[in-house]
Write a protein that holds these residues in place. Structure first.
Motif, PDB file in Angstrom:
ATOM      1  N   THR A 203      66.958  16.960 -46.177  1.00 30.98           N
ATOM      2  CA  THR A 203      65.979  18.051 -46.176  1.00 30.98           C
ATOM      3  C   THR A 203      66.645  19.259 -45.541  1.00 30.98           C
ATOM      4  OG1 THR A 203      63.711  18.736 -45.619  1.00 30.98           O
ATOM      5  CG2 THR A 203      64.891  17.428 -43.973  1.00 30.98           C
TER       6      THR A 203
ATOM      7  N   LEU B 270      60.986  25.312 -34.473  1.00 29.33           N
ATOM      8  CA  LEU B 270      60.727  25.932 -35.776  1.00 29.33           C
ATOM      9  C   LEU B 270      61.714  25.421 -36.814  1.00 29.33           C
ATOM     10  CD1 LEU B 270      60.099  29.471 -34.357  1.00 29.33           C
ATOM     11  CD2 LEU B 270      58.393  28.090 -35.568  1.00 29.33           C
ATOM     12  N   SER B 271      62.933  25.104 -36.370  1.00 30.24           N
ATOM     13  CA  SER B 271      63.930  24.581 -37.296  1.00 30.24           C
ATOM     14  C   SER B 271      63.637  23.131 -37.659  1.00 30.24           C
ATOM     15  CB  SER B 271      65.327  24.707 -36.693  1.00 30.24           C
ATOM     16  OG  SER B 271      66.270  24.119 -37.561  1.00 30.24           O
ATOM     17  N   TRP B 272      63.501  22.267 -36.660  1.00 32.55           N
ATOM     18  CA  TRP B 272      63.360  20.846 -37.029  1.00 32.55           C
ATOM     19  C   TRP B 272      62.001  20.548 -37.653  1.00 32.55           C
ATOM     20  CZ3 TRP B 272      64.732  21.399 -31.553  1.00 32.55           C
ATOM     21  CH2 TRP B 272      63.692  21.200 -30.644  1.00 32.55           C
TER      22      TRP B 272
ATOM     23  N   SER C 142      60.268  22.578 -39.595  1.00 32.94           N
ATOM     24  CA  SER C 142      60.230  23.075 -40.982  1.00 32.94           C
ATOM     25  C   SER C 142      61.007  22.160 -41.915  1.00 32.94           C
ATOM     26  CB  SER C 142      60.763  24.509 -41.053  1.00 32.94           C
ATOM     27  OG  SER C 142      62.063  24.600 -40.512  1.00 32.94           O
ATOM     28  N   MET C 143      62.050  21.497 -41.389  1.00 36.17           N
ATOM     29  CA  MET C 143      62.779  20.543 -42.239  1.00 36.17           C
ATOM     30  C   MET C 143      61.907  19.329 -42.558  1.00 36.17           C
ATOM     31  SD  MET C 143      66.788  20.635 -41.146  1.00 36.17           S
ATOM     32  CE  MET C 143      66.671  20.347 -39.389  1.00 36.17           C
ATOM     33  N   TRP C 144      61.187  18.844 -41.545  1.00 39.24           N
ATOM     34  CA  TRP C 144      60.260  17.706 -41.766  1.00 39.24           C
ATOM     35  C   TRP C 144      59.180  18.120 -42.771  1.00 39.24           C
ATOM     36  CZ3 TRP C 144      59.715  13.685 -37.493  1.00 39.24           C
ATOM     37  CH2 TRP C 144      58.851  12.653 -37.862  1.00 39.24           C
TER      38      TRP C 144
ATOM     39  N   ILE D 120      72.655  34.421 -33.551  1.00 39.25           N
ATOM     40  CA  ILE D 120      72.779  33.859 -34.910  1.00 39.25           C
ATOM     41  C   ILE D 120      71.767  34.559 -35.819  1.00 39.25           C
ATOM     42  CG2 ILE D 120      72.783  31.773 -36.334  1.00 39.25           C
ATOM     43  CD1 ILE D 120      73.419  30.145 -33.892  1.00 39.25           C
TER      44      ILE D 120
ATOM     45  N   TYR E 191      69.807  31.846 -42.723  1.00 43.04           N
ATOM     46  CA  TYR E 191      70.783  30.769 -42.838  1.00 43.04           C
ATOM     47  C   TYR E 191      70.031  29.467 -43.107  1.00 43.04           C
ATOM     48  CZ  TYR E 191      69.587  30.169 -37.829  1.00 43.04           C
ATOM     49  OH  TYR E 191      68.928  30.013 -36.632  1.00 43.04           O
TER      50      TYR E 191
ATOM     51  N   ASN F 289      65.573  24.507 -31.877  1.00 41.48           N
ATOM     52  CA  ASN F 289      64.288  25.184 -31.820  1.00 41.48           C
ATOM     53  C   ASN F 289      63.336  24.403 -32.713  1.00 41.48           C
ATOM     54  OD1 ASN F 289      62.145  27.058 -32.676  1.00 41.48           O
ATOM     55  ND2 ASN F 289      63.347  28.616 -31.605  1.00 41.48           N
TER      56      ASN F 289
ATOM     57  N   PHE G  90      57.797  34.083 -44.115  1.00 41.15           N
ATOM     58  CA  PHE G  90      58.453  32.833 -43.752  1.00 41.15           C
ATOM     59  C   PHE G  90      59.143  32.992 -42.400  1.00 41.15           C
ATOM     60  CE2 PHE G  90      58.657  31.892 -48.458  1.00 41.15           C
ATOM     61  CZ  PHE G  90      57.909  30.734 -48.403  1.00 41.15           C
ATOM     62  N   ILE G  91      58.954  32.001 -41.536  1.00 42.99           N
ATOM     63  CA  ILE G  91      59.691  31.952 -40.265  1.00 42.99           C
ATOM     64  C   ILE G  91      60.955  31.118 -40.500  1.00 42.99           C
ATOM     65  CG2 ILE G  91      59.614  31.281 -37.839  1.00 42.99           C
ATOM     66  CD1 ILE G  91      57.590  33.469 -38.565  1.00 42.99           C
ATOM     67  N   ALA G  92      60.741  29.892 -40.950  1.00 39.14           N
ATOM     68  CA  ALA G  92      61.828  29.003 -41.354  1.00 39.14           C
ATOM     69  C   ALA G  92      61.298  28.298 -42.602  1.00 39.14           C
ATOM     70  CB  ALA G  92      62.198  28.029 -40.256  1.00 39.14           C
ATOM     71  N   GLU G  93      61.658  28.800 -43.750  1.00 38.55           N
ATOM     72  CA  GLU G  93      61.114  28.353 -45.021  1.00 38.55           C
ATOM     73  C   GLU G  93      61.223  26.824 -45.143  1.00 38.55           C
ATOM     74  OE1 GLU G  93      62.668  30.964 -47.985  1.00 38.55           O
ATOM     75  OE2 GLU G  93      62.012  29.669 -49.625  1.00 38.55           O
ATOM     76  N   PRO G  94      60.146  26.115 -45.451  1.00 37.59           N
ATOM     77  CA  PRO G  94      58.852  26.552 -45.995  1.00 37.59           C
ATOM     78  C   PRO G  94      57.770  26.908 -44.963  1.00 37.59           C
ATOM     79  CG  PRO G  94      58.947  24.166 -45.985  1.00 37.59           C
ATOM     80  CD  PRO G  94      60.259  24.646 -45.439  1.00 37.59           C
TER      81      PRO G  94
ATOM     82  N   ASN H 115      65.885  23.758 -44.221  1.00 37.33           N
ATOM     83  CA  ASN H 115      65.030  24.941 -44.155  1.00 37.33           C
ATOM     84  C   ASN H 115      65.870  26.175 -44.464  1.00 37.33           C
ATOM     85  OD1 ASN H 115      66.346  25.935 -41.805  1.00 37.33           O
ATOM     86  ND2 ASN H 115      65.054  24.646 -40.500  1.00 37.33           N
ATOM     87  N   ILE H 116      65.211  27.303 -44.587  1.00 36.02           N
ATOM     88  CA  ILE H 116      65.929  28.584 -44.607  1.00 36.02           C
ATOM     89  C   ILE H 116      65.346  29.410 -43.465  1.00 36.02           C
ATOM     90  CG2 ILE H 116      66.586  30.622 -45.921  1.00 36.02           C
ATOM     91  CD1 ILE H 116      65.894  29.047 -48.499  1.00 36.02           C
TER      92      ILE H 116
ATOM     93  N   GLY I 266      72.077  27.202 -34.758  1.00 32.53           N
ATOM     94  CA  GLY I 266      70.844  27.998 -34.704  1.00 32.53           C
ATOM     95  C   GLY I 266      69.637  27.120 -34.965  1.00 32.53           C
ATOM     96  N   ALA I 267      69.722  25.872 -34.495  1.00 30.65           N
ATOM     97  CA  ALA I 267      68.714  24.876 -34.858  1.00 30.65           C
ATOM     98  C   ALA I 267      68.116  24.172 -33.642  1.00 30.65           C
ATOM     99  CB  ALA I 267      69.343  23.829 -35.785  1.00 30.65           C
TER     100      ALA I 267
ATOM    101  N   ALA J 140      67.507  31.897 -32.672  1.00 29.23           N
ATOM    102  CA  ALA J 140      68.587  31.518 -31.753  1.00 29.23           C
ATOM    103  C   ALA J 140      69.382  32.778 -31.429  1.00 29.23           C
ATOM    104  CB  ALA J 140      69.488  30.471 -32.386  1.00 29.23           C
TER     105      ALA J 140
END
Lengths: 383, 145
Positions: free
Chosen positions: B70, A146-148, A150-152, B82, B86, A144, A200-204, B72-73, A141-142, B79
């Motif tokens: 790192t 928004l996922s990568w 938000s991790m950065w 899903i 998560y 996208n 939150f969309i993808a915290e933070p 995220n939540i 589910g990553a 997606a």
């Protein structure tokens, strides 16, 4: 180093209609923005012999729609730092003599909810056509941004101590700028409490960290600087333009998330321009997400990294501040036309045509697009 | 049991660069490409070593231990198939810190995940043809916190 400093000028800018739902195709919007940029420059279709931008749309379809009879240069790029990619390619085409008058554009329609059956949606979301890393993201589910992104963002905040409230001030400040821009789609003022209350969309990453999806396009007309005085508006010169790419250039394997590719754009940009960060009067820095803008500010040397949180968290980025930032409201509030709005706004500032949000006496501006492993930037100065 | 044609959530599209990784997962092994000459782990996988240009690149089983670089939540569905919430994390592997594997952190509440948290690989069967590596909090004491 062979120099392109001040060899190319912007003599026209234009927008299409910009709206949440425009009723136009990506090709139609591109054509509209190109016609408006040519009108702004006082040119006709037959005056143009170069055309470029991201694909879709296809430059051939745009050329046909604008009525350009022949061209010696074009560009259809698939992956790069948004609208500035076309601009940088166009500058190199004009500076090198591949064409005499180049029209560069970015056109985008916001994503609509998919009507495909679930198996087709899953296949689409799995596609590896563009990125070899897509298969490593898709089942999680990553696959996208928004996922990568938000991790950065989390790693950046963890290492630098920049806070949510400080990033939120970018969103709040840009909305204030948008309230003075009739082109902007989001013009109602917001407070830091509104930002912190946004979901939150993808915290933070919160909703108000994200740019606002719209349909729209923008275009720019480029000519050799020696012809720049023959047009209706004051010319704006390209003092420098280049990309920046660093080691391990993808969103997950990037070595040091206290910076991004903009760090690798900066050195050559300043050297080429003969200017320095202290010369900048107005900035249009990519704000697909608030933290990308913050990274651009530090990477371009517009503020020190260890002072970044206070800088973006205060008045420095507002009109009247040290670095008037995204005076159009940026993508966060003017609407996400993928960077071209930021570029056109800096040009309009240097032409002195921004009305109540005008930065008085603005002579030098920087516009940038991209984030993470992607970066491209242009330094403009009044001709 | 479901096969690929029935999948309603995203799946890895297998190619000549990534096949070893996914075949390894079906055997419950975490496989990363490694240069047989200079020892560099190459992720995302490519057919040549970017350090020494060797073509002697070998699928290599790694420990499956690492830490959360790192994360995220995900709180909004991004997606198909899903449902949120998560956690997506970049797991820095014990063998080479700048190899970061994308995975969900499973078997714990999203709010308990933190940067530096030691994790270990586990394998999640999706259907008859697909098993994916996931990571969970490390059982053992210590680790790269």
């Amino acid at each position: 180093m062979i120099s392109h400093r001040d060899k190319v000028a912007v003599v026209g800018v234009g927008f299409s209609r910009v709206a949440r739902s425009s009723g136009m195709t990506v090709t139609g919007l591109a054509i509209e923005s190109c016609i408006n940029a040519l009108r702004d420059a006082g040119l006709k279709a037959e005056d143009v012999n170069g055309l470029g931008g991201a694909s879709p749309p296809n430059a051939m379809d745009v050329a046909e729609g604008v009525g350009i009879p022949q061209m010696s240069w074009y560009c259809n790029f698939a992956y790069g730092p948004a609208a500035v990619t076309g601009l940088i390619e166009g500058v190199s085409a004009v500076a090198s003599g591949m064409c005499d008058t180049a029209l560069v554009y970015r056109s985008i329609v916001r994503p609509r909810p998919s009507k495909l059956p679930p198996v087709a949606q899953a296949a689409m979301a799995s596609s590896a056509a563009m990125w070899p890393e897509a298969p490593f993201r898709a089942p999680y589910g990553a696959n996208n941004i928004l996922s990568w992104a938000s991790m950065w963002m989390r790693r950046f905040m963890h290492e630098t101590g920049v806070t949510q409230e400080q990033l939120g001030n970018i969103s709040v400040t840009l909305r204030k700028h948008a309230s003075m821009n009739e082109r902007a789609v989001m013009r109602d003022l917001i407070t830091i409490d509104d930002y912190l209350a946004s979901r939150f969309i993808a915290e933070p990453l919160r909703l108000l960290d994200c740019d606002f999806p719209v349909d729209g396009a923008g275009a720019v007309v480029l000519v050799p600087a020696e012809r720049a005085r023959d047009f209706p508006h004051p010319p704006v010169l390209v003092a420098a333009a280049n990309f920046g790419v660093g080691p391990r250039p993808n969103w997950e394997q990037w070595d040091d998330m206290r910076n991004q590719a903009s760090k690798y754009a900066a050195e050559r940009l300043w050297a080429m321009s003969g200017l320095s960060p202290g010369d900048v009067d107005v900035a249009g820095l990519y704000d697909g997400f608030t933290y990308l803008t913050a990274l651009w500010i530090a990477d371009l040397g517009l503020c020190k990294l260890d002072e970044l949180g206070d800088f973006i968290g205060g008045d420095s980025i507002g009109l009247g501040g040290k670095l008037p930032l995204n005076t159009s409201g940026g993508q966060l509030s003017e609407g996400r036309i993928h960077g071209i709005g930021l570029i056109n706004e800096v040009v309009l500032q240097l032409r002195g045509q921004c009305g109540q949000r005008q930065v008085q006496g603005a002579e030098v501006g920087v516009a940038s697009n991209g984030g993470g492993p992607l970066a491209g930037a242009v330094i403009f100065r009044r001709g | 049991m479901a096969v690929m044609a029935d999948r309603i959530k995203p799946f890895p599209v297998i190619d000549d660069d990534n096949r070893d990784f996914w075949e390894g997962a079906r055997r419950h092994e975490l496989i990363i490409k490694r240069c047989g000459d200079c020892g560099f782990y190459i992720h995302y996988p490519k057919p040549f070593c970017p350090k020494c240009w060797s073509e002697n690149v070998q699928p290599t089983r790694v420990s499956g231990r690492g830490h959360v670089f790192t994360f995220n939540i995900v709180r909004q569905q991004i997606a198909p198939g899903i449902p949120p919430p998560y956690v997506v994390a970049l797991v820095a592997l014990e063998e080479q810190e700048d190899v970061r594997v994308v995975a969900n952190i499973v078997e714990c509440a999203p709010e308990t995940v933190s940067i530096g948290m030691p994790v270990e690989v586990t394998f999640q069967q999706e259907d008859e043809e697909l098993t994916i590596p996931q990571f969970r909090p490390a059982a053992r004491a210590g680790g790269a916190s």
